[in-house]
Each structure stands twice: as C-alpha cells, then as structure tokens.
Design an enzyme around this catalytic site. Structure first.
Site, PDB file in Angstrom:
ATOM      1  N   VAL A  17       4.841   6.792  12.967  1.00  0.00           N
ATOM      2  CA  VAL A  17       3.750   7.707  13.340  1.00  0.00           C
ATOM      3  C   VAL A  17       3.961   9.076  12.687  1.00  0.00           C
ATOM      4  CG1 VAL A  17       2.581   8.853  15.276  1.00  0.00           C
ATOM      5  CG2 VAL A  17       3.399   6.497  15.534  1.00  0.00           C
ATOM      6  N   SER A 101      10.037   8.896  20.911  1.00  0.00           N
ATOM      7  CA  SER A 101       9.818   8.282  22.225  1.00  0.00           C
ATOM      8  C   SER A 101      10.895   8.812  23.175  1.00  0.00           C
ATOM      9  CB  SER A 101       9.870   6.760  22.115  1.00  0.00           C
ATOM     10  OG  SER A 101      11.096   6.394  21.550  1.00  0.00           O
ATOM     11  N   LYS A 124       4.685   8.556  25.488  1.00  0.00           N
ATOM     12  CA  LYS A 124       4.151   8.328  26.852  1.00  0.00           C
ATOM     13  C   LYS A 124       5.048   8.853  27.969  1.00  0.00           C
ATOM     14  CE  LYS A 124       2.634   4.195  24.702  1.00  0.00           C
ATOM     15  NZ  LYS A 124       3.597   3.821  23.688  1.00  0.00           N
ATOM     16  N   VAL A 157      -2.441   6.214  24.913  1.00  0.00           N
ATOM     17  CA  VAL A 157      -3.133   4.984  25.340  1.00  0.00           C
ATOM     18  C   VAL A 157      -4.110   4.565  24.238  1.00  0.00           C
ATOM     19  CG1 VAL A 157      -4.598   3.888  27.088  1.00  0.00           C
ATOM     20  CG2 VAL A 157      -2.994   5.690  27.772  1.00  0.00           C
ATOM     21  N   ALA A 159      -3.573   4.075  21.105  1.00  0.00           N
ATOM     22  CA  ALA A 159      -3.327   4.813  19.841  1.00  0.00           C
ATOM     23  C   ALA A 159      -4.490   5.792  19.590  1.00  0.00           C
ATOM     24  CB  ALA A 159      -3.093   3.823  18.705  1.00  0.00           C
ATOM     25  N   ASP A 230       5.681  -0.804  28.518  1.00  0.00           N
ATOM     26  CA  ASP A 230       4.790   0.031  27.687  1.00  0.00           C
ATOM     27  C   ASP A 230       3.360  -0.022  28.237  1.00  0.00           C
ATOM     28  OD1 ASP A 230       4.209   1.518  25.062  1.00  0.00           O
ATOM     29  OD2 ASP A 230       2.834  -0.180  24.989  1.00  0.00           O
ATOM     30  N   LYS A 234       0.984   2.944  30.150  1.00  0.00           N
ATOM     31  CA  LYS A 234      -0.403   3.295  29.799  1.00  0.00           C
ATOM     32  C   LYS A 234      -1.300   3.225  31.030  1.00  0.00           C
ATOM     33  CE  LYS A 234       0.183   1.798  25.059  1.00  0.00           C
ATOM     34  NZ  LYS A 234       0.339   0.629  24.212  1.00  0.00           N
ATOM     35  N   GLY A 352      -0.034   1.109  15.211  1.00  0.00           N
ATOM     36  CA  GLY A 352       0.096   1.311  13.758  1.00  0.00           C
ATOM     37  C   GLY A 352       0.169   2.807  13.463  1.00  0.00           C
TER      38      GLY A 352
END
Ligand SMILES: NC(=O)C1=CN([C@@H]2O[C@H](COP(=O)(O)OP(=O)(O)OC[C@H]3O[C@@H](n4cnc5c(N)ncnc54)[C@H](OP(=O)(O)O)[C@@H]3O)[C@@H](O)[C@H]2O)C=CC1
Ligand SMILES: N[C@@H](CC=O)C(=O)O
Ligand code: NA
Length: 372
Positions: A17, A101, A124, A157, A159, A230, A234, A352
């Site tokens: 990212v 993260s 997150k 959430v 992406a 994960d 979200k 992605g």
C-alpha cells in the site's frame, strides 16, 4: 491570488500500500502545486520497521527516488513520541500517513491528534480494538468531538471502495441503517472465488492462499485473514459507525479457518508451508456444498436493531450475487429505512496496493480541504 500553502507529510510503511501511495502522492503533489491556489505537499519523513529518513530542516525529501534514499539512510528510527514532537514543531500543519499494520503506532494516534497532527490510514488497529480506545481517538479528533487534527480511515473497510463515507452519509442525513451484510475481505473473496468457483474446478486452498499473499491482498501475516479477525475488525468499525458500542472484534462470533493443528505454529512462513496438509478438509467442504448445488463463501453481517454481529462461512446458491463475485471483489449491502427492501450496494476490488492507496490519497485530499 491566495498565498501558496505548504502541508508537511510523514509516511510510515512502504509495503504494497505504501509504495502505491507514494506514487499517487507524487502526482497529487504535482497537480496541487500547479493549481490556481497552489498547495505544496512536502514529504519530510519516511519510515519502515528498520529504517527512517527525515528532513531536519523540514526541506522536502525526494519523492522520485525515495526508495534508494530510504535504504541509504543512516538516521535513527525515531520512536512515536519523537515523531510527534518533530511533526508538531513543523512550521506548517502536518499529516501522518500510517501505511503499517502496527498496533503500537495506532495506540499513539490520540497523542498525534492532540498535537494538531492529522492522520490518514488504512490500518484498522486503532478503530477496531477496545471501545475505550475508539472513544479516546474520536474525542481528540477535530472530526470527532475534539479540537486536534483530523482522522480519516476509508481504506480500513473495503480498501478504496467508498464504504465508510457512504455509511457516514446515510447516518448523518438521518437514515436508519438496519442491516449491513456482505463479503468484506479481498483475501477471502479471492480464495473462495478461485478455490470454489461457480461451475466447479478451482485450485487447492493452500495454493490460493499463497497466491493471495503474492498479489498483496493478505495482511502482512495471512493468518490474520484466515482467522476471521480482519473481517471482524471491519465489522467492528462498521457497527460502531452505525451506533453500536461493540466492545472489540472478539466480542461476537467469528469463525476461524486456521486448522486447530496449526494454531500454535510460530511463523507465518511455517504456517504457509504446512497448510497444504489440510487441503483435503477444504476439498470436502467444497464437495459437500456442490452436492446441494451450492458454493461456500466467507461473509459477515450486522443486525443493527438486535445489536448482533457475526462472521463466518455460509453456503449460497450458485445464482446468488455473493456466489458470482470475481477476483478480490467485496460486496457490501446496506439495508436502511429509506432504501427499503432493495439495499444500497457497493461492489468492487476490496484489496490490493493501488485500490487501497486510492482510499488513502482521497482521504488526504479531504484533510487538505479541511485544513483550509
Ligand atoms: N493490502 C491491502 O490490500 C490492504 C491493506 N490494508 C492495510 O494497509 C496496511 C498496509 O498493508 P500492506 O501494505 O499490504 O502491508 P505490507 O506488509 O506490504 O507493508 C507494511 C509496511 O509497514 C511497515 N511496518 C510494519 N510495522 C511497522 C512499524 N512498527 N513501524 C514502522 N513501519 C512498520 C513495513 O516495514 P518493513 O517491511 O520494514 O517491516 C512495511 O513497509 C495494513 O494495515 C493493512 O491492513 C487495508 C486495506 C487493503
Ligand atoms: N487483508 C485484507 C486487506 C484489506 O483490508 C483483505 O484481504 O481484505
Ligand atoms: Na473503503
């Protein structure tokens, strides 16, 4: 003509990212500097776990060759409290972009915000740990009840998909959200779409997990996807934005796909090596569903009036829209009073580097507008 403005940018995390974000930052920076009311975005700090590069004089670091500049850096990796001091004393407003993260960095967000530093992140952790941490964060933020910096986290959430902005619009315009359901993980979507496609066939489960990691869909440790956490994170975020005081992502039922035998495995690499030993179990799941003319998908739902959240596997008829998803697509159905029985649906790639970075860059644009 208004005077040109400068905004200082610190980027921590330069993985899948982070790399895409830095490419997008470069073109945003060029566009903004050439606009009729120019804004100069100055990258002044760049970091990863083992390396940091920062500009002691607050002069911009090179955006075009950041990778070699960062790897050549001999500067110390500053702890969060020193990063806060450095950004808080910058001559103009500063924004932290957290593309890690890291739980530790996330825990320090309230201190960044209190010093007037804004935060944009796909991480997150800060939004999905304890409810007390969520409250602390938004009571420091200017777009919460505080007076500090702004915080935006669209990419936490779906992406780059406009999931959080849509939910906030629904809530703030007075609609009543009754249920949110769908596929919330790019990794899980990719795994089940390719391991158990409609019409039969598909690769082995373990091989698809490896592919999802190579494609940059998984969390840094893919076990964080496979254990359902994960998705639970979200849903925690969505439930809180819908008004539910969900205590944590482990305070509701979450189905894990980690085989019991591998729960104690130390490293992610060892886990991936041993996962093929359990392919037969996943093949049986596929065969059992096929006997009923169905496929299995990993889904989540929030029943707002009942305050119920759940995450796990469900079987779907092959004609169901969830069964027909492709690639890493997420699908998020918002059932509300206004939309009645036909939900508002958001669908598209949910993981992605490029699509996630797009959500980060668009949040940065929101912060720049608010900083005026
Ligand atoms: N990939 C995706 O599709 C999506 C990802 N996200 C979120 O985006 C974030 C980044 O994901 P992704 O880019 O895929 O992950 P990567 O593993 O590719 O990159 C993580 C980056 O963060 C750095 N990092 C990790 N911990 C620290 C730390 N404590 N201090 C400084 N740097 C640290 C790593 O540095 P080093 O390499 O030196 O360890 C690396 O540069 C995660 O929070 C993820 O949940 C959200 C939506 C979609
Ligand atoms: N690992 C996550 C990345 C985005 O949040 C996913 O697969 O959805
Ligand atoms: Na999003």
């Amino acid at each position: 003509m208004p005077a040109p403005r400068q905004v200082f940018i610190a980027v921590i995390g330069v993985g899948g990212v982070g790399k895409s974000f830095l490419t997008q930052l470069q073109s945003l920076s060029t566009r903004l500097s050439q606009s009729t009311s120019p804004i100069y975005l100055s990258l002044i700090l760049l970091g990863r776990s083992s390396k940091m590069l920062f500009s002691e004089s607050y002069r911009p670091l090179p955006l075009s060759n950041w990778e070699s500049a960062l790897s050549a850096s001999t500067q110390p990796v500053l702890p969060a409290r020193e990063i806060i001091d450095y950004l808080a004393t910058a001559p103009e407003k500063a924004v932290l972009i957290d593309n890690t993260s890291s739980e530790e960095l996330a825990a320090t967000y309230p201190q960044f915000l209190q010093k007037g530093i804004s935060i944009v992140t796909p991480n997150k952790k800060a939004f999905s740990s304890s409810y007390a941490a969520w409250s602390d964060l938004f009571s420091a933020a200017a777009n919460g009840t505080g007076r500090g910096g702004y915080v935006f986290h669209e990419s936490t959430v779906g992406a780059g998909l406009p999931v959080l902005s849509t939910l906030k619009d629904l809530v703030e315009t007075g609609d009543e959200v009754t249920k949110i359901e769908g596929v919330f993980s790019g990794t899980m979507s990719f795994l089940f779409n390719s391991f158990m496609p409609v019409g039969g066939g598909g690769g082995t489960f373990a091989a698809e997990v490896k592919k999802a990691k190579e494609l940059g869909y998984t969390e840094p440790d893919p076990r964080d996807d496979l254990n359902g956490l994960d998705v639970a994170r979200k849903l925690t975020i969505l439930a809180r934005l819908s008004g539910l005081k969900v205590e944590s992502p482990t305070s509701f039922p979450v189905q894990s796909l980690i085989p019991k035998e591998l729960e104690g495995v130390g490293s992610g690499d060892e886990f991936l090596q041993r996962l093929p030993e359990f392919d037969e179990r996943m093949d049986k799941l596929k065969a059992d569903a096929a006997k009923q003319g169905k496929v299995v998908r990993f889904v989540g739902s929030i029943d707002v009036p009942k305050g119920e959240v759940k995450v796990g596997l469900e079987s779907f008829d092959t004609s169901h829209p969830i069964a027909a998803l492709k690639g890493s697509d997420n699908i998020i159905n918002f059932y509300t009073k206004r939309y009645g029985s036909n939900p508002l649906i958001i669908q598209g790639a949910g993981a992605g580097g490029d699509v996630t970075a797009m959500g980060v860059t668009s949040d940065l644009i929101k912060v720049l507008r608010l900083l005026g």
